[in-house]
Design a protein around this motif. Structure first.
Motif, PDB file in Angstrom:
ATOM      1  N   UNK A  27     -17.090  12.780 -11.256  1.00  0.00           N
ATOM      2  CA  UNK A  27     -16.645  14.096 -11.714  1.00  0.00           C
ATOM      3  C   UNK A  27     -15.658  14.734 -10.740  1.00  0.00           C
ATOM      4  N   UNK A  28     -15.959  14.659  -9.448  1.00  0.00           N
ATOM      5  CA  UNK A  28     -15.056  15.264  -8.468  1.00  0.00           C
ATOM      6  C   UNK A  28     -13.740  14.494  -8.352  1.00  0.00           C
ATOM      7  N   UNK A  29     -13.790  13.183  -8.413  1.00  0.00           N
ATOM      8  CA  UNK A  29     -12.563  12.380  -8.384  1.00  0.00           C
ATOM      9  C   UNK A  29     -11.690  12.731  -9.577  1.00  0.00           C
ATOM     10  N   UNK A  44      -0.735  19.722  -2.577  1.00  0.00           N
ATOM     11  CA  UNK A  44      -1.973  20.488  -2.528  1.00  0.00           C
ATOM     12  C   UNK A  44      -2.621  20.285  -1.162  1.00  0.00           C
ATOM     13  N   UNK A  45      -2.983  21.381  -0.530  1.00  0.00           N
ATOM     14  CA  UNK A  45      -3.687  21.278   0.753  1.00  0.00           C
ATOM     15  C   UNK A  45      -5.134  20.855   0.489  1.00  0.00           C
ATOM     16  N   UNK A  46      -5.789  20.376   1.525  1.00  0.00           N
ATOM     17  CA  UNK A  46      -7.213  20.034   1.409  1.00  0.00           C
ATOM     18  C   UNK A  46      -8.014  21.265   0.980  1.00  0.00           C
ATOM     19  N   UNK A  47      -7.637  22.409   1.544  1.00  0.00           N
ATOM     20  CA  UNK A  47      -8.324  23.657   1.205  1.00  0.00           C
ATOM     21  C   UNK A  47      -8.170  23.984  -0.277  1.00  0.00           C
ATOM     22  N   UNK A  48      -6.967  23.855  -0.813  1.00  0.00           N
ATOM     23  CA  UNK A  48      -6.740  24.137  -2.228  1.00  0.00           C
ATOM     24  C   UNK A  48      -7.544  23.202  -3.116  1.00  0.00           C
ATOM     25  N   UNK A  67     -12.400  11.692   1.649  1.00  0.00           N
ATOM     26  CA  UNK A  67     -13.236  10.611   1.120  1.00  0.00           C
ATOM     27  C   UNK A  67     -12.987  10.423  -0.375  1.00  0.00           C
ATOM     28  N   UNK A  68     -12.915  11.511  -1.117  1.00  0.00           N
ATOM     29  CA  UNK A  68     -12.684  11.402  -2.552  1.00  0.00           C
ATOM     30  C   UNK A  68     -11.288  10.863  -2.865  1.00  0.00           C
ATOM     31  N   UNK A  69     -10.286  11.307  -2.113  1.00  0.00           N
ATOM     32  CA  UNK A  69      -8.923  10.770  -2.292  1.00  0.00           C
ATOM     33  C   UNK A  69      -8.920   9.277  -2.008  1.00  0.00           C
TER      34      UNK A  69
END
Length: 96
Positions: A27-29, A44-48, A67-69
């Motif tokens: 789901x997150x990926x 897109x920043x990691x924060x965004x 990790x997801x990327x």
């Protein structure tokens, strides 16, 4: 439906196809890739990414997005020889 190069993403059915072959994402990926594909020229920043996908505050140095990327890249590499997600060092990620 979102299309980018050889990727086709169906938000309603939460399905990703590469050249008509399904790639299974968590789901997150899926949410990260959908956000990147919605604005392919934007970095897109990691924060965004974290705030958009996890709907929570980002407190820096959190490795979750990386990790997801990495997992998305591994799954796409099975179908695509070329890198799809580029790391913009010190800033974030974008599609290439």
């Amino acid at each position: 439906m979102l299309e980018y190069k050889r990727l086709t993403l169906y938000p309603d059915s939460r399905q990703l196809l590469v050249d008509d072959k399904e790639v299974i994402l968590t789901a997150h990926e899926f949410d990260i890739l959908q956000l990147l594909m919605s604005q392919p020229d934007k970095v897109f920043s990691r924060e965004q990414l974290y705030q958009a996908v996890w709907k929570d505050g980002y407190y820096g140095e959190n490795n979750t997005v990386n990790v997801h990327i990495s997992n998305i890249r591994k799954k796409l590499k099975e179908q695509l020889p070329d890198e799809v997600i580029q790391t913009i060092y010190g800033i974030g990620f974008k599609l290439v």
